[in-house]
Design a protein around this motif. Structure first.
Motif, PDB file in Angstrom:
ATOM      1  N   UNK A  77       1.368  -0.979  -0.307  1.00 22.31           N
ATOM      2  CA  UNK A  77       0.121   0.186   0.081  1.00 22.31           C
ATOM      3  C   UNK A  77       0.510   1.379   0.088  1.00 22.31           C
ATOM      4  N   UNK A  78       0.628   2.035  -0.259  1.00 20.68           N
ATOM      5  CA  UNK A  78       0.818   3.901  -0.054  1.00 20.68           C
ATOM      6  C   UNK A  78       1.612   3.678   1.512  1.00 20.68           C
ATOM      7  N   UNK A  79       0.380   3.790   2.369  1.00 18.66           N
ATOM      8  CA  UNK A  79       1.224   3.440   3.504  1.00 18.66           C
ATOM      9  C   UNK A  79       2.197   3.086   4.144  1.00 18.66           C
ATOM     10  N   UNK A  80       2.322   2.254   3.409  1.00 20.73           N
ATOM     11  CA  UNK A  80       3.891   1.051   3.966  1.00 20.73           C
ATOM     12  C   UNK A  80       5.107   2.114   2.524  1.00 20.73           C
ATOM     13  N   UNK A  81       4.188   2.264   1.517  1.00 21.62           N
ATOM     14  CA  UNK A  81       5.558   3.058   0.507  1.00 21.62           C
ATOM     15  C   UNK A  81       6.346   4.351   1.044  1.00 21.62           C
ATOM     16  N   UNK A  82       4.950   4.429   2.022  1.00 16.83           N
ATOM     17  CA  UNK A  82       5.720   6.375   2.661  1.00 16.83           C
ATOM     18  C   UNK A  82       6.549   5.567   3.910  1.00 16.83           C
ATOM     19  N   UNK A  83       6.308   4.869   4.288  1.00 15.85           N
ATOM     20  CA  UNK A  83       7.214   3.829   5.900  1.00 15.85           C
ATOM     21  C   UNK A  83       8.525   3.554   5.528  1.00 15.85           C
ATOM     22  N   UNK A 119      10.916  14.209   3.139  1.00 15.86           N
ATOM     23  CA  UNK A 119      10.196  13.872   4.142  1.00 15.86           C
ATOM     24  C   UNK A 119       8.459  13.186   3.255  1.00 15.86           C
ATOM     25  N   UNK A 120       7.750  12.020   3.391  1.00 15.27           N
ATOM     26  CA  UNK A 120       7.195  11.946   2.491  1.00 15.27           C
ATOM     27  C   UNK A 120       5.796  11.407   3.698  1.00 15.27           C
ATOM     28  N   UNK A 121       4.676  11.720   2.684  1.00 16.68           N
ATOM     29  CA  UNK A 121       3.251  11.346   3.522  1.00 16.68           C
ATOM     30  C   UNK A 121       2.107  10.677   2.868  1.00 16.68           C
ATOM     31  N   UNK A 130      -3.891   0.953  -3.296  1.00 18.70           N
ATOM     32  CA  UNK A 130      -2.310   0.187  -3.435  1.00 18.70           C
ATOM     33  C   UNK A 130      -1.040   1.023  -4.093  1.00 18.70           C
ATOM     34  N   UNK A 131      -0.275   1.143  -3.818  1.00 13.14           N
ATOM     35  CA  UNK A 131       1.181   2.118  -4.124  1.00 13.14           C
ATOM     36  C   UNK A 131       1.100   1.695  -5.593  1.00 13.14           C
ATOM     37  N   UNK A 132       1.592   2.823  -6.610  1.00 13.42           N
ATOM     38  CA  UNK A 132       2.175   2.602  -7.763  1.00 13.42           C
ATOM     39  C   UNK A 132       2.536   3.209  -8.290  1.00 13.42           C
ATOM     40  N   UNK A 133       3.194   3.283  -9.970  1.00 17.26           N
ATOM     41  CA  UNK A 133       4.346   4.664  -9.818  1.00 17.26           C
ATOM     42  C   UNK A 133       5.935   3.773  -9.965  1.00 17.26           C
TER      43      UNK A 133
END
Length: 375
Positions: A77-83, A119-121, A130-133
């Motif tokens: 997910x985006x949250x996981x990829x952000x971490x 930093x990322x959010x 789901x994360x993309x790109x």
């Protein structure tokens, strides 16, 4: 020569120095803030080792896997990829962040600051999408980071060896003993379509345990799929509209799982795979996405692309050949070691105090007229 009356206190000093050294060592091994709250991954086990291959899908044959393995229950997910980004991409040397994640409405992550202090959010309502790109190389670096314990763990070796900051070209094979890796196409295919329960169970056409094309889900205002986690549904066909456009939806809310319990392997987001697992200039992705026709969600739908490619409709999920240990296991063991060592030090210190007092009394006797009067 150290006088006998002094020796016990020298011993205490040595113990104190040892304790200080142990404290420094533990501080060096202590988990960073990112380690203290590691990302959590839910896994499902794909059993029935030695199952027969499918000869009706693509490629032909497909799906035969000799050993049991695990695969992520949901797409990354985006949250996981952000971490992940906040742990390793303050400078973003390896281009792990694609600007479209922030500028495109279907991207889920923003970046702030300057190189060296990025930093990322996650965007509103996008953390559970789901994360993309992400390229195959991005996913491989996530696998390396997980292999190396998260936090400040290396992204360049571990599961895959990426030489010279490689971000394009030939994708390497996974290293022997890798605990996190991209699934081979056979592993991905089996986790999605195999019926399970025996080595000759056969295959479904869709990863929703059905031979009939799933019904397309709609979406609520925050992007939650209308189907929940059961039934022959999937996010495809440009039907799930929210955020003023067709879009991916919350993982695990788009219908039933595969026979092994993995969600969204038909629809929502295509996912990278390692093809045969050998090094090569191409990598696969399959499963279909929120825009696709039903045929691309089926066991016959597949794609290959250069591993550096990044698309709005491609993400990933990881596999593991062995059960993955809890991320905090090493921290728990370290804490136990520290506590045990401290308790031992305290016992030895108390003993040294007692011996020291006795030796001091004997030292006084040696330096004066005689021993203390007996009681």
């Amino acid at each position: 020569m150290i006088h006998p009356s002094i020796r016990p206190w020298v011993g205490i000093a040595r113990l104190r120095n040892t304790a200080a050294l142990v404290a420094l060592m533990l501080a060096g091994l202590a988990v960073s803030p990112a380690d203290a709250t590691p990302i959590t991954i839910d896994w499902v086990t794909v059993g029935d080792p030695g199952n027969a291959a499918d000869t009706t899908g693509a490629p032909n044959p497909a799906g035969a896997v000799a050993a049991s393995f695990q695969i992520m229950k949901f797409e990354f997910t985006n949250a996981q990829y952000k971490d992940f980004l906040n742990s390793v991409a303050a400078t973003d040397t390896y281009r792990l962040y694609n600007a479209n994640m922030g500028s495109n409405a279907r991207g889920g992550i923003t970046r702030s600051g300057a190189s060296g202090s990025y930093t990322y959010a996650v965007k509103s309502n996008m953390g559970d999408k789901p994360v993309n790109y992400v390229s195959w190389f991005d996913a491989a670096r996530v696998a390396n980071w997980l292999q190396n314990g998260q936090g400040s763990g290396s992204t360049e070796t571990g599961a895959y060896t990426l030489v010279g900051g490689q971000t394009s070209g030939t994708a390497p094979a996974a290293n022997p003993g890798a605990s996190y890796l991209l699934p081979t196409e056979d592993q991905w295919y089996k986790a999605a379509y195999y019926k399970g329960g025996s080595t000759n169970a056969g295959y479904w056409d869709y990863a929703t345990q059905s031979d009939t094309a799933p019904t397309a889900v709609t979406a609520g205002s925050t992007g939650i799929g209308s189907a929940g986690s059961t039934g022959n549904f999937a996010n495809y066909g440009s039907v799930a509209v929210w955020n003023s456009r067709t879009n991916m939806t919350t993982v695990g809310t788009n219908g039933g799982a595969s026979a092994y319990g993995a969600f969204d392997m038909s629809g929502n987001m295509n996912e990278w795979n390692d093809l045969t697992g050998a090094a090569g200039v191409s990598r696969g992705f399959r499963g279909g996405d929120y825009l696709d026709l039903a045929s691309m969600l089926s066991s016959s739908g597949r794609n290959t692309n250069a591993p550096q490619d990044e698309f709005v409709f491609v993400g990933f999920r990881l596999a593991s050949p062995v059960p993955v240990p809890e991320p905090s296991t090493h921290a728990v063991a370290l804490t136990g070691l520290a506590c045990g060592g401290w308790q031992m030090f305290r016992r030895r210190r108390r003993l040294c105090h007692v011996v020291g007092r006795q030796a001091a009394r004997r030292g006084i006797w040696q330096m004066t007229a005689g021993p203390p009067a007996s009681s």
